[in-house]
Design a protein around this motif. Sequence first.
Motif, mmCIF file in Angstrom:
data_model
loop_
_atom_site.group_PDB
_atom_site.id
_atom_site.type_symbol
_atom_site.label_atom_id
_atom_site.label_comp_id
_atom_site.label_asym_id
_atom_site.label_seq_id
_atom_site.Cartn_x
_atom_site.Cartn_y
_atom_site.Cartn_z
ATOM 1 N N LEU A 140 0.722 -1.055 0.020
ATOM 2 C CA LEU A 140 0.049 -0.098 -0.146
ATOM 3 C C LEU A 140 0.765 1.360 0.108
ATOM 4 N N GLY A 141 0.478 2.143 -0.883
ATOM 5 C CA GLY A 141 1.328 3.471 -0.944
ATOM 6 C C GLY A 141 0.365 4.713 -1.004
ATOM 7 N N GLU A 146 2.826 15.642 -1.465
ATOM 8 C CA GLU A 146 3.898 15.709 -0.980
ATOM 9 C C GLU A 146 4.210 14.586 0.165
ATOM 10 N N THR A 147 3.462 13.687 0.029
ATOM 11 C CA THR A 147 3.468 12.617 1.155
ATOM 12 C C THR A 147 3.769 11.302 0.581
ATOM 13 N N ASN A 148 4.716 10.684 0.883
ATOM 14 C CA ASN A 148 5.102 9.220 0.683
ATOM 15 C C ASN A 148 5.014 8.267 1.903
ATOM 16 N N VAL A 149 3.986 7.670 1.900
ATOM 17 C CA VAL A 149 3.922 6.760 2.989
ATOM 18 C C VAL A 149 3.327 5.242 2.445
ATOM 19 N N HIS A 150 3.844 4.220 3.248
ATOM 20 C CA HIS A 150 3.899 2.995 2.879
ATOM 21 C C HIS A 150 3.344 2.062 3.760
ATOM 22 N N ALA A 151 2.788 1.051 3.606
ATOM 23 C CA ALA A 151 2.359 -0.182 4.436
ATOM 24 C C ALA A 151 2.102 -1.231 3.931
ATOM 25 N N LEU A 165 2.152 -0.689 9.472
ATOM 26 C CA LEU A 165 2.960 0.342 8.958
ATOM 27 C C LEU A 165 4.564 -0.245 9.205
ATOM 28 N N ASN A 166 5.451 -0.173 8.313
ATOM 29 C CA ASN A 166 6.699 -0.902 8.281
ATOM 30 C C ASN A 166 7.990 -0.001 7.768
ATOM 31 N N GLU A 167 7.657 1.475 7.833
ATOM 32 C CA GLU A 167 8.891 2.065 7.171
ATOM 33 C C GLU A 167 9.281 3.222 8.263
ATOM 34 N N GLU A 203 -7.536 6.772 3.269
ATOM 35 C CA GLU A 203 -8.391 7.584 4.106
ATOM 36 C C GLU A 203 -7.602 7.771 5.523
ATOM 37 N N TRP A 204 -6.703 6.763 5.976
ATOM 38 C CA TRP A 204 -5.995 6.802 7.176
ATOM 39 C C TRP A 204 -5.083 7.887 7.134
ATOM 40 N N VAL A 205 -4.169 7.739 6.061
ATOM 41 C CA VAL A 205 -2.960 8.664 5.690
ATOM 42 C C VAL A 205 -3.661 10.154 5.900
ATOM 43 N N MET A 206 -4.548 10.341 4.827
ATOM 44 C CA MET A 206 -5.312 11.959 4.871
ATOM 45 C C MET A 206 -5.770 12.106 6.450
#
Length: 219
Positions: A140-141, A146-151, A165-167, A203-206
């Motif tokens: 998932l990304g 300007e966000t760069n989030v991964h799971a 979440l693992n980064e 939705e979680w990231v936002m």
Amino acid sequence: MEHSLQELMRNARAEENTFLYMLHEEARFDQLLFWRYVNSIMELTRLTADQPLNREAAGAVSFTYSKIMEYLQWHHSDSDVYEIEHFPYVNAHHIVSLLGEVVNGFYQGIVPDESHFDEHFPNPAFAGIVANEQPAILQLGYYKQETNVHALGFREEDGTYQIMLNEEDDRDLVDSKLSRREVEGTYLFHAPDASSAHQLFHEWVMSTYAPYRSALNRS
């Protein structure tokens, strides 16, 4: 043929209970209406392959395709707040490729056969198609604003997914005091299926990232 043409023209006018209406008025990806739209074009292609091109139908195909691509572009744009609900991110590439193939096929008089459809995003018009088991692990990304989030999503025995979440770079989204070892594998939520996992992660990231960024801007 009349029914398929009507469905296509209703989409061109973005009438209620059409795929284009859902994208335009509700910013929602309705999978059933998507296939109804796609199948209307394929049916018209099949029935008119040996006939002169119908200009009205051709105009509607071109217009609806360009509008769908426009909405998808807005959805993925960093500078636009437009966000499509229930968008099947895991099938995004296939959807874009399929639409292009169906539209090109209309102008060439060629209908894509069953083998061109992804088994994980089956066309309900083909009887007997059943989607295979969903992937064991999801990547998932989130790359907007300007966000760069991964799971990662791990499939459970009941078919749901545990999202983790693992980064290290994402640790501030959960707790700025956590070490990398503590952050890796941090549980976020459960998702009922693969497509929902992508939507819920966005939705979680936002909801999580925005307050964090605001706090940074105030410091």
